[in-house]
Scaffold this active site. Sequence first.
Site, short mmCIF file in Angstrom:
data_model
loop_
_atom_site.label_atom_id
_atom_site.label_comp_id
_atom_site.label_asym_id
_atom_site.label_seq_id
_atom_site.Cartn_x
_atom_site.Cartn_y
_atom_site.Cartn_z
N GLY A 38 -29.24 86.39 -2.16
CA GLY A 38 -30.40 86.54 -3.09
C GLY A 38 -30.33 85.41 -4.17
NE ARG A 252 -40.54 62.66 3.16
CZ ARG A 252 -40.95 63.47 4.03
NH1 ARG A 252 -40.67 64.95 3.95
NH2 ARG A 252 -41.67 63.19 5.21
CG ASP A 283 -30.69 79.62 -4.72
OD1 ASP A 283 -31.92 79.45 -5.22
OD2 ASP A 283 -30.62 80.21 -3.62
#
Length: 333
Positions: A38, A252, A283
């Site tokens: 999550g 990149r 995250d």
Amino acid sequence: MGITVIGSLNYDLDTFTDRLPNAGETFRANHFETHAGGKGLNQAAAIGKLKNPSSRYSVRMIGNVGNDTFGKQLKDTLSDCGVDITHVGTYEGINTGTATILIEEKAGGQNRILIVEGANSKTIYDPKQLCEIFPEGKEEEEYVVFQHEIPDPLSIIKWIHANRPNFQIVYNPSPFKAMPKKDWELVDLLVVNEIEGLQIVESVFDNELVEEIREKIKDDFLGEYRKICELLYEKLMNRKKRGIVVMTLGSRGVLFCSHESPEVQFLPAIQNVSVVDTTGAGDTFLGGLVTQLYQGETLSTAIKFSTLASSLTIQRKGAAESMPLYKDVQKDA
């Protein structure tokens, strides 16, 4: 007080495969794993693990799980990462949210994710509840982190903006949902990937500009995304407070600008990394960024720290459990 994450808690069901099956095809995958996940939980776990141990601020998770084995495991995971779970509710009669993740091992660990929101659908708070979560009389600066795997983060953002003016609003609009231009202006720190950045531009600016950018991206990827980053900062961000835009570009690198340095800067990604699973990369990056900024580091230093942290995450399987500790990042710095 510290850093509060309001968001989703999901139990991840991961299948590793060489390729995805075609419609109507049964294909033998390589193996199966389960993990805590999550976006809310992942970001809270990253913040807890990447926080400098000598810092004394708290990290809190606000959200909901079902009264089931998955929910208990998710709460235990957060506690193990040093996250306060006082405000993680447990609901009867509804399952903990789940994410089915398909990971293509022969495509550099690229993933596709299907979400069933479950108890995350209950992560809605009225003003009375928000007053309990964020009591009055606290003068310390607090960061509040949002994603879009809960029903209505915007209503909470508006309440905080109106009632807790010393708080910094961190927003990662994933999965993307369009908002009026004036609502983007409530955000102090906007963190997006290149897809989300373009989606915001498409949702708030005229079609002619969007088509021009889309046409030029194929020939000048970095240059056009610099323009997108500039647009997001100059036209949308709340520069009265911190006013930061950070745009990750996968392998990149990262584009970023702020009220202190409005000119868009670029930091290349770390090269020659053995990629296993990219699930928790974004995250982890956000968690490292938020901890570093909250601890008083410059944006440039925070970006470098976060880039290194996410490069360590993608070398392991899973999301929360694959994230490095603060000391691991410092060792590789």
